[in-house]
Design an enzyme around this catalytic site. Sequence first.
Site, PDB file in Angstrom:
ATOM      1  N   CYS A 114      -8.487   2.922  -3.557  1.00  0.00           N
ATOM      2  CA  CYS A 114      -8.580   1.503  -3.173  1.00  0.00           C
ATOM      3  C   CYS A 114      -9.967   1.166  -2.598  1.00  0.00           C
ATOM      4  O   CYS A 114     -10.926   1.109  -3.355  1.00  0.00           O
ATOM      5  CB  CYS A 114      -7.428   1.150  -2.239  1.00  0.00           C
ATOM      6  SG  CYS A 114      -7.062  -0.597  -2.328  1.00  0.00           S
TER       7      CYS A 114
ATOM      8  N   HIS B 211      -2.414   3.265  -4.019  1.00  0.00           N
ATOM      9  CA  HIS B 211      -2.346   4.119  -2.819  1.00  0.00           C
ATOM     10  C   HIS B 211      -1.345   5.265  -2.966  1.00  0.00           C
ATOM     11  O   HIS B 211      -0.212   5.173  -2.459  1.00  0.00           O
ATOM     12  CB  HIS B 211      -1.918   3.267  -1.618  1.00  0.00           C
ATOM     13  CG  HIS B 211      -2.985   2.372  -1.103  1.00  0.00           C
ATOM     14  ND1 HIS B 211      -3.867   2.740  -0.110  1.00  0.00           N
ATOM     15  CD2 HIS B 211      -3.321   1.117  -1.458  1.00  0.00           C
ATOM     16  CE1 HIS B 211      -4.689   1.748   0.140  1.00  0.00           C
ATOM     17  NE2 HIS B 211      -4.388   0.746  -0.665  1.00  0.00           N
TER      18      HIS B 211
ATOM     19  N   GLU C 177      -1.106   7.875  -1.328  1.00  0.00           N
ATOM     20  CA  GLU C 177      -0.762   8.433  -0.002  1.00  0.00           C
ATOM     21  C   GLU C 177       0.406   7.690   0.650  1.00  0.00           C
ATOM     22  O   GLU C 177       0.908   8.121   1.673  1.00  0.00           O
ATOM     23  CB  GLU C 177      -2.002   8.432   0.920  1.00  0.00           C
ATOM     24  CG  GLU C 177      -2.438   7.080   1.450  1.00  0.00           C
ATOM     25  CD  GLU C 177      -3.167   6.205   0.430  1.00  0.00           C
ATOM     26  OE1 GLU C 177      -3.207   6.553  -0.769  1.00  0.00           O
ATOM     27  OE2 GLU C 177      -3.677   5.149   0.829  1.00  0.00           O
TER      28      GLU C 177
HETATM   29  N1  GLN Z   1      -9.673  -5.055  -0.557  1.00  0.00           N
HETATM   30  C1  GLN Z   1     -10.087  -4.044   0.351  1.00  0.00           C
HETATM   31  C2  GLN Z   1     -11.608  -3.935   0.391  1.00  0.00           C
HETATM   32  O1  GLN Z   1     -12.281  -4.654  -0.231  1.00  0.00           O
HETATM   33  C3  GLN Z   1      -9.486  -2.710  -0.040  1.00  0.00           C
HETATM   34  C4  GLN Z   1      -8.012  -2.733   0.258  1.00  0.00           C
HETATM   35  C5  GLN Z   1      -7.400  -1.379   0.423  1.00  0.00           C
HETATM   36  O2  GLN Z   1      -8.073  -0.363   0.556  1.00  0.00           O
HETATM   37  N2  GLN Z   1      -6.094  -1.362   0.474  1.00  0.00           N
HETATM   38  O3  GLN Z   1     -12.123  -3.114   1.074  1.00  0.00           O
END
Ligand code: GLN
Length: 188
Positions: free
Chosen positions: A78, A168, A170
């Site tokens: 992410c 995610h 995790e």
């Molecule tokens: N949208 C977030 C960012 O730009 C990332 C979101 C996440 O890691 N769940 O950092």
Amino acid sequence: MKIGILALQGDFHEHQTCFNKLEVDTQLVKSIEELNKCDSLVIPGGESTTISKLLVSTKIDKVLTKKALEGFPVWGTCAGLILISNKVIENDPKPLKLINITTSRNFYGRQIDSFVEKINFEDDDYEAIFIRAPKIVDTKKDIEILSSTNDGTPVAVKSNNIFGTSFHPELTDDLRIHKMFVDMTSNK
Ligand code: GLN
């Protein structure tokens, strides 16, 4: 073997719990010294702009980039995926350019627009959790696409020692993806 988990911000504890379940040694990484004790590094989800600032102030950014070029395995989830990409459409944060993909931040909207989608991973169903997820909007030829959503968007990508997921792993009980990174670390 020791897997490092970048612990500057974000959900690093959840990653540590998954590796604990696999009985793999981990090291939370907040400094170059701690990074140097590790055989690979996970960059967790969180806020990519904050993690980026802290990577620069701790100078971990430069050391990690050099190590990655030498074959050190890195997995970004992410926010971590945003940070390892070559280009971020919004131009903020400045990414580490470890893998030849372009990402767009918060593509799917705000926290409330987070969703779960059944994808396929290693020939089996996998429940992927997307939270303010980035979208992988471009992948170059050298990128292996390990999984995509139903609309054909890649969500798990790999290029040699660099691995990224826009969801995610995790936050689920399915440990297959953590196991894959353990294998990437032990086979490097
Ligand atoms: N949208 C977030 C960012 O730009 C990332 C979101 C996440 O890691 N769940 O950092």
